[in-house]
Enzyme design. Structure first.
Site, PDB file in Angstrom:
ATOM      1  N   TYR A  42       0.826  -1.206   0.000  1.00  0.00           N
ATOM      2  CA  TYR A  42       0.000   0.000   0.000  1.00  0.00           C
ATOM      3  C   TYR A  42       0.857   1.251   0.000  1.00  0.00           C
ATOM      4  O   TYR A  42       2.039   1.224   0.331  1.00  0.00           O
ATOM      5  CB  TYR A  42      -0.984   0.006   1.183  1.00  0.00           C
ATOM      6  CG  TYR A  42      -0.356   0.292   2.524  1.00  0.00           C
ATOM      7  CD1 TYR A  42      -0.316   1.590   3.029  1.00  0.00           C
ATOM      8  CD2 TYR A  42       0.180  -0.721   3.293  1.00  0.00           C
ATOM      9  CE1 TYR A  42       0.254   1.864   4.266  1.00  0.00           C
ATOM     10  CE2 TYR A  42       0.746  -0.467   4.527  1.00  0.00           C
ATOM     11  CZ  TYR A  42       0.782   0.828   5.013  1.00  0.00           C
ATOM     12  OH  TYR A  42       1.353   1.097   6.233  1.00  0.00           O
ATOM     13  N   CYS A  43       0.218   2.348  -0.408  1.00  0.00           N
ATOM     14  CA  CYS A  43       0.819   3.684  -0.375  1.00  0.00           C
ATOM     15  C   CYS A  43      -0.250   4.624   0.169  1.00  0.00           C
ATOM     16  O   CYS A  43      -1.117   4.191   0.924  1.00  0.00           O
ATOM     17  CB  CYS A  43       1.328   4.091  -1.758  1.00  0.00           C
ATOM     18  SG  CYS A  43       0.038   4.211  -3.015  1.00  0.00           S
ATOM     19  N   LEU A  44      -0.224   5.876  -0.211  1.00  0.00           N
ATOM     20  CA  LEU A  44      -1.231   6.811   0.294  1.00  0.00           C
ATOM     21  C   LEU A  44      -2.603   6.547  -0.335  1.00  0.00           C
ATOM     22  O   LEU A  44      -3.597   6.409   0.369  1.00  0.00           O
ATOM     23  CB  LEU A  44      -0.811   8.264   0.047  1.00  0.00           C
ATOM     24  CG  LEU A  44      -1.784   9.316   0.590  1.00  0.00           C
ATOM     25  CD1 LEU A  44      -1.889   9.220   2.108  1.00  0.00           C
ATOM     26  CD2 LEU A  44      -1.360  10.703   0.159  1.00  0.00           C
TER      27      LEU A  44
END
Length: 126
Positions: A84-86
């Protein structure tokens, strides 16, 4: 081609999971946060490890959280990973790269950290 085009193309090849399905899992996968260290320090999913997108392909083999039982210098490519990221773009590209590196059970968190927190799920480091 734009960055969004690259993300859309990657999304045609990767598996994705939403926050509620991830949270409900009985056997937790290894969570890989591909955001920058400052973003990670400001808050992340519980138990996540930080491997920024910019170094992911170079650092994945040496990360102790991914070590094979038989060889601590190699990453276990059969381990279940959720990236995941933002918001999901960097994670989609990272998930695609990990699949190309031979990781067989890797998924991308739909909506990233924003989707996770928007669902009211717990975070660490915030």
């Amino acid at each position: 081609m734009t960055a969004n085009d690259l993300v859309a193309d990657a999304c045609t090849r990767i598996r994705q999971i939403d926050a509620m399905a991830l949270h409900a899992m009985t056997e937790a996968p290894l969570l890989i946060d591909v955001r920058e260290p400052g973003e990670f320090a400001a808050g992340h999913l519980p138990g996540a490890v930080n491997l920024p997108r910019g170094v992911l392909e170079f650092a994945i083999e040496a990360h102790p959280a991914l070590a094979c039982e038989t060889s601590p210098t190699l990453a276990d490519r059969s381990r279940h990973l959720v990236v995941y990221c933002l918001s999901g773009g960097r994670a989609a590209l990272a998930t695609d790269s990990l699949q190309r590196l031979g990781f067989r059970k890797v998924e991308c968190l739909i909506g990233g950290f924003t989707g996770w927190t928007g669902a009211g799920l717990p975070v660490e480091g915030a």
